[in-house]
Design a protein around this motif. Structure first.
Motif, PDB file in Angstrom:
ATOM      1  N   UNK A   1      57.399  58.288  39.949  1.00 26.98           N
ATOM      2  CA  UNK A   1      57.761  59.025  38.708  1.00 26.98           C
ATOM      3  C   UNK A   1      59.351  59.304  38.626  1.00 26.98           C
ATOM      4  N   UNK A   2      59.948  59.416  39.899  1.00 26.37           N
ATOM      5  CA  UNK A   2      61.405  59.778  39.915  1.00 26.37           C
ATOM      6  C   UNK A   2      62.161  58.575  39.245  1.00 26.37           C
ATOM      7  N   UNK A   3      61.818  57.301  39.542  1.00 31.30           N
ATOM      8  CA  UNK A   3      62.314  55.930  39.427  1.00 31.30           C
ATOM      9  C   UNK A   3      62.202  56.016  37.664  1.00 31.30           C
ATOM     10  N   UNK A   4      61.132  56.129  37.251  1.00 30.09           N
ATOM     11  CA  UNK A   4      61.054  56.040  35.816  1.00 30.09           C
ATOM     12  C   UNK A   4      61.901  57.025  35.108  1.00 30.09           C
ATOM     13  N   UNK A   5      62.197  58.271  35.663  1.00 29.30           N
ATOM     14  CA  UNK A   5      62.884  59.247  34.999  1.00 29.30           C
ATOM     15  C   UNK A   5      64.428  58.749  35.053  1.00 29.30           C
ATOM     16  N   UNK A   6      64.795  58.392  36.377  1.00 31.50           N
ATOM     17  CA  UNK A   6      66.242  57.858  36.261  1.00 31.50           C
ATOM     18  C   UNK A   6      66.357  56.826  35.489  1.00 31.50           C
ATOM     19  N   UNK A   7      65.562  55.752  35.373  1.00 29.23           N
ATOM     20  CA  UNK A   7      65.707  54.752  34.720  1.00 29.23           C
ATOM     21  C   UNK A   7      65.649  54.847  33.144  1.00 29.23           C
ATOM     22  N   UNK A   8      65.111  55.800  32.859  1.00 30.56           N
ATOM     23  CA  UNK A   8      64.593  56.303  31.605  1.00 30.56           C
ATOM     24  C   UNK A   8      63.522  55.077  30.990  1.00 30.56           C
ATOM     25  N   UNK A   9      62.714  54.645  31.660  1.00 27.47           N
ATOM     26  CA  UNK A   9      61.661  53.831  31.157  1.00 27.47           C
ATOM     27  C   UNK A   9      60.366  54.420  31.418  1.00 27.47           C
ATOM     28  N   UNK A  10      59.328  53.894  30.874  1.00 31.36           N
ATOM     29  CA  UNK A  10      57.917  54.149  30.998  1.00 31.36           C
ATOM     30  C   UNK A  10      57.293  53.927  32.374  1.00 31.36           C
ATOM     31  N   UNK A  11      56.707  54.958  32.818  1.00 28.58           N
ATOM     32  CA  UNK A  11      55.910  54.436  34.281  1.00 28.58           C
ATOM     33  C   UNK A  11      55.479  53.421  34.367  1.00 28.58           C
ATOM     34  N   UNK A  12      54.618  52.818  33.190  1.00 32.55           N
ATOM     35  CA  UNK A  12      54.136  51.382  33.170  1.00 32.55           C
ATOM     36  C   UNK A  12      54.925  50.462  33.337  1.00 32.55           C
ATOM     37  N   UNK A  13      56.159  50.547  32.879  1.00 34.00           N
ATOM     38  CA  UNK A  13      57.147  49.311  33.181  1.00 34.00           C
ATOM     39  C   UNK A  13      57.646  49.340  34.788  1.00 34.00           C
ATOM     40  N   UNK A  14      57.568  50.513  35.311  1.00 31.68           N
ATOM     41  CA  UNK A  14      57.976  50.745  36.767  1.00 31.68           C
ATOM     42  C   UNK A  14      56.865  50.040  37.523  1.00 31.68           C
ATOM     43  N   UNK A  15      55.601  50.470  37.036  1.00 33.44           N
ATOM     44  CA  UNK A  15      54.371  49.791  37.799  1.00 33.44           C
ATOM     45  C   UNK A  15      54.320  48.349  37.582  1.00 33.44           C
TER      46      UNK A  15
END
Length: 349
Positions: A268-282
């Motif tokens: 969740x933190x990575x998604x917030x830092x990178x301003x990307x959707x959680x699905x993209x980080x997944x």
């Protein structure tokens, strides 16, 4: 050989992906979907082996296979499967072209670059050994030219010995290939006695398509990289390989995600830092799983869940997420199923 790789790919994807996915695979498209599919369908060895493939040439090759009744298009004309005739033709081609030495995901651009080095080394050393100091380099790439000049300046091996080493390694390497392929490779070399033939000239001489010519040459390129890495042949190429790390392909975006995860940030933190959707980080995590053997996936999926997913994959023999989800408990997410698929195909079950 082009027909063989196309039919083999179509057979492996089992109508679960479009024909276009094969084009992107051979081109080496660095997208999450293409990289994941290459592992999912055990086709990572073909990733990027034909980076210069034109879409019109690809479409024409598919059309010809269809006209020869080797392919059957399903309701969606971009999805195909092999006919019985196509399966028999594939078996014939398999006997002709195996074993395959392609390892696209592992070697990436190394085969193409080392082929350039061999062409330049062969030309330069044979000309200089013949006391001919003026010639037009057969390879235009300035980086390759500088690398060869630097190598010849730094090596302790004499020019004559270098020529002998190249000759002996090429001769031994080519013994495992069919005579036609061996002659074709020799015809690409430029020396004071001959000028290397172009792909079009080779296609005319050997009555092959330029697609087949390219793949035969790249196949040899993958073999010499393999031999150089193992120390069996072309040991002098390790000088050039030192600058070409053999790493599995990972998209730039996934690399950024991996860096943050390694620093201890949560999904969740990575998604917030990178301003990307959680699905993209997944999706990045799935990609990382395929490319990074040391990545710790335990926080995303338990051993018990992996075992259940593996059992369902064995039972259904499918990679379609919806079909797998229908066979699993409701609390299993699509991310966990994709993660389980990735681990399953890496041999962790």
């Amino acid at each position: 050989m082009f027909d063989y790789l196309l039919l083999l790919s179509i057979q492996k994807i089992q109508a679960q992906r479009t024909i276009s996915s094969i084009y992107h695979l051979l081109k080496g498209k660095k997208s999450i979907q293409t990289i994941q599919d290459s592992y999912l369908f055990n086709l990572s060895f073909l990733f990027g082996v034909y980076s210069k493939l034109e879409r019109r040439d690809f479409d024409e090759a598919i059309l010809q296979l269809h006209k020869r009744h080797y392919l059957l298009f399903l309701d969606n004309e971009n999805i195909a499967t092999l006919t019985d005739e196509g399966a028999k033709y594939l078996e014939q081609l398999e006997r002709k072209y195996t074993p395959l030495y392609f390892d696209g995901m592992k070697y990436d651009k190394q085969p193409e670059k080392l082929l350039q080095i061999i062409y330049l080394l062969t030309q330069t050393t044979t000309y200089l050994a013949s006391n001919q100091n003026r010639f037009l380099p057969i390879i235009d790439d300035m980086n390759a030219q500088k690398a060869v000049k630097k190598y010849l300046k730094e090596t302790n091996i004499s020019m004559e010995e270098t020529v002998i080493n190249i000759y002996q390694d090429l001769k031994q390497a080519l013994t495992i290939f069919p005579t036609t392929t061996s002659e074709m490779i020799v015809d690409t070399l430029t020396t004071p006695r001959q000028t290397g033939l172009t792909s079009f000239q080779l296609a005319d001489k050997y009555s092959m398509s330029t697609d087949d010519i390219h793949l035969h040459i790249m196949h040899f390129g993958h073999y010499i990289v393999q031999q150089s890495h193992s120390g069996q042949l072309f040991q002098y190429l390790t000088y050039f390989l030192a600058k070409e790390q053999s790493t599995k392909v990972l998209t730039y975006s996934a690399k950024q995600t991996l860096t943050l995860l390694q620093k201890g940030y949560s999904l969740t933190e990575v998604a917030h830092i990178r301003k990307l959707k959680i699905a993209t980080i997944e999706d990045h995590i799935i990609e990382i799983i395929y490319c990074n053997d040391s990545f710790n996936w335990a926080e995303f999926l338990s051993e018990e869940m992996l075992s259940m997913i593996s059992t369902v994959i064995d039972k259904t023999q499918t990679v379609k997420l919806k079909l797998l989800k229908n066979q699993l408990p409701e609390d299993f997410t699509y991310f966990q199923i994709k993660l389980g698929l990735a681990l399953y195909h890496k041999g962790e079950r």
